[in-house]
Design a protein around this motif. Structure first.
Motif, PDB file in Angstrom:
ATOM      1  N   GLU A   1       0.822  -1.205   0.000  1.00 42.46           N
ATOM      2  CA  GLU A   1       0.000   0.000   0.000  1.00 42.46           C
ATOM      3  C   GLU A   1       0.857   1.257   0.000  1.00 42.46           C
ATOM      4  O   GLU A   1       1.978   1.258   0.513  1.00 42.46           O
ATOM      5  N   LEU A   2       0.291   2.310  -0.544  1.00 40.89           N
ATOM      6  CA  LEU A   2       0.961   3.601  -0.546  1.00 40.89           C
ATOM      7  C   LEU A   2       0.991   4.176   0.865  1.00 40.89           C
ATOM      8  O   LEU A   2      -0.014   4.172   1.567  1.00 40.89           O
ATOM      9  N   VAL A   3       2.145   4.684   1.252  1.00 46.19           N
ATOM     10  CA  VAL A   3       2.287   5.371   2.537  1.00 46.19           C
ATOM     11  C   VAL A   3       2.364   6.878   2.314  1.00 46.19           C
ATOM     12  O   VAL A   3       1.620   7.650   2.902  1.00 46.19           O
ATOM     13  N   ALA A   4       3.284   7.284   1.459  1.00 46.54           N
ATOM     14  CA  ALA A   4       3.468   8.713   1.179  1.00 46.54           C
ATOM     15  C   ALA A   4       4.077   8.873  -0.198  1.00 46.54           C
ATOM     16  O   ALA A   4       4.851   8.020  -0.640  1.00 46.54           O
ATOM     17  N   ARG A   5       3.749   9.985  -0.839  1.00 48.23           N
ATOM     18  CA  ARG A   5       4.216  10.202  -2.194  1.00 48.23           C
ATOM     19  C   ARG A   5       4.492  11.689  -2.400  1.00 48.23           C
ATOM     20  O   ARG A   5       3.766  12.531  -1.878  1.00 48.23           O
ATOM     21  N   MET A   6       5.541  11.974  -3.160  1.00 47.87           N
ATOM     22  CA  MET A   6       5.887  13.351  -3.483  1.00 47.87           C
ATOM     23  C   MET A   6       6.067  13.447  -4.992  1.00 47.87           C
ATOM     24  O   MET A   6       6.777  12.637  -5.590  1.00 47.87           O
ATOM     25  N   PHE A   7       5.456  14.461  -5.591  1.00 48.29           N
ATOM     26  CA  PHE A   7       5.565  14.661  -7.021  1.00 48.29           C
ATOM     27  C   PHE A   7       6.652  15.702  -7.320  1.00 48.29           C
ATOM     28  O   PHE A   7       7.112  16.405  -6.426  1.00 48.29           O
ATOM     29  N   SER A   8       7.036  15.788  -8.591  1.00 48.82           N
ATOM     30  CA  SER A   8       8.093  16.716  -8.982  1.00 48.82           C
ATOM     31  C   SER A   8       7.728  18.163  -8.649  1.00 48.82           C
ATOM     32  O   SER A   8       8.606  18.998  -8.436  1.00 48.82           O
ATOM     33  N   SER A   9       6.438  18.442  -8.569  1.00 53.79           N
ATOM     34  CA  SER A   9       5.986  19.788  -8.217  1.00 53.79           C
ATOM     35  C   SER A   9       6.225  20.107  -6.747  1.00 53.79           C
ATOM     36  O   SER A   9       6.161  21.268  -6.337  1.00 53.79           O
ATOM     37  N   GLY A  10       6.475  19.060  -5.966  1.00 52.22           N
ATOM     38  CA  GLY A  10       6.635  19.240  -4.529  1.00 52.22           C
ATOM     39  C   GLY A  10       5.386  18.886  -3.744  1.00 52.22           C
ATOM     40  O   GLY A  10       5.423  18.820  -2.514  1.00 52.22           O
ATOM     41  N   SER A  11       4.288  18.679  -4.445  1.00 53.67           N
ATOM     42  CA  SER A  11       3.064  18.297  -3.741  1.00 53.67           C
ATOM     43  C   SER A  11       3.200  16.886  -3.186  1.00 53.67           C
ATOM     44  O   SER A  11       3.948  16.064  -3.713  1.00 53.67           O
ATOM     45  N   THR A  12       2.476  16.639  -2.118  1.00 52.50           N
ATOM     46  CA  THR A  12       2.576  15.350  -1.443  1.00 52.50           C
ATOM     47  C   THR A  12       1.180  14.810  -1.144  1.00 52.50           C
ATOM     48  O   THR A  12       0.205  15.558  -1.065  1.00 52.50           O
ATOM     49  N   ASN A  13       1.106  13.502  -0.968  1.00 48.28           N
ATOM     50  CA  ASN A  13      -0.102  12.922  -0.387  1.00 48.28           C
ATOM     51  C   ASN A  13       0.280  11.745   0.482  1.00 48.28           C
ATOM     52  O   ASN A  13       1.357  11.147   0.319  1.00 48.28           O
TER      53      ASN A  13
END
Length: 115
Positions: A46-58
């Protein structure tokens, strides 16, 4: 080909903290996304945390307010700061980095939280 090496896992008591690191063999500056996933025995990854190139996170709802994902482009490293750990956080944690259509995974690091 990019290699990812996780470190920082271990055995910790509930309520304590750990910081996981994911060192990439290539630059993460151009990565589309970076993330941490986990897999507990008998459960799906499962996904725990994610960061995109834009810097946004979920973040997964179960870790919001306790875990923080960050990156150090100079060190080509992605981190997961885990605070207020709970026994249900016990799992193998995997780093994942995406470059366009290419996806790379680390080998995983075990995190065990005792009650």
């Amino acid at each position: 080909q990019v290699q990812l090496v996780e470190s920082g896992g271990g055995l910790v008591q509930a309520g304590r903290s750990l910081r996981l690191s994911c060192a990439a063999s290539g630059s993460i500056f151009s990565a589309t996304a970076m993330g941490w996933y986990r897999q507990a025995p008998g459960k799906q990854r499962e996904l725990v945390a994610r960061m995109f190139s834009s810097g946004s996170t979920n973040y997964a709802d179960s870790v919001k307010g306790r875990f923080t994902i960050s990156r150090d482009n100079a060190k080509n490293t992605v981190y997961l700061q885990m605070n207020s750990l709970k026994p249900e956080d016990t799992a193998v944690y995997y780093c994942r980095v995406v470059y366009g259509s290419s996806i790379y995974w680390g080998q995983g690091t075990q995190v065990t939280v005792s009650s």
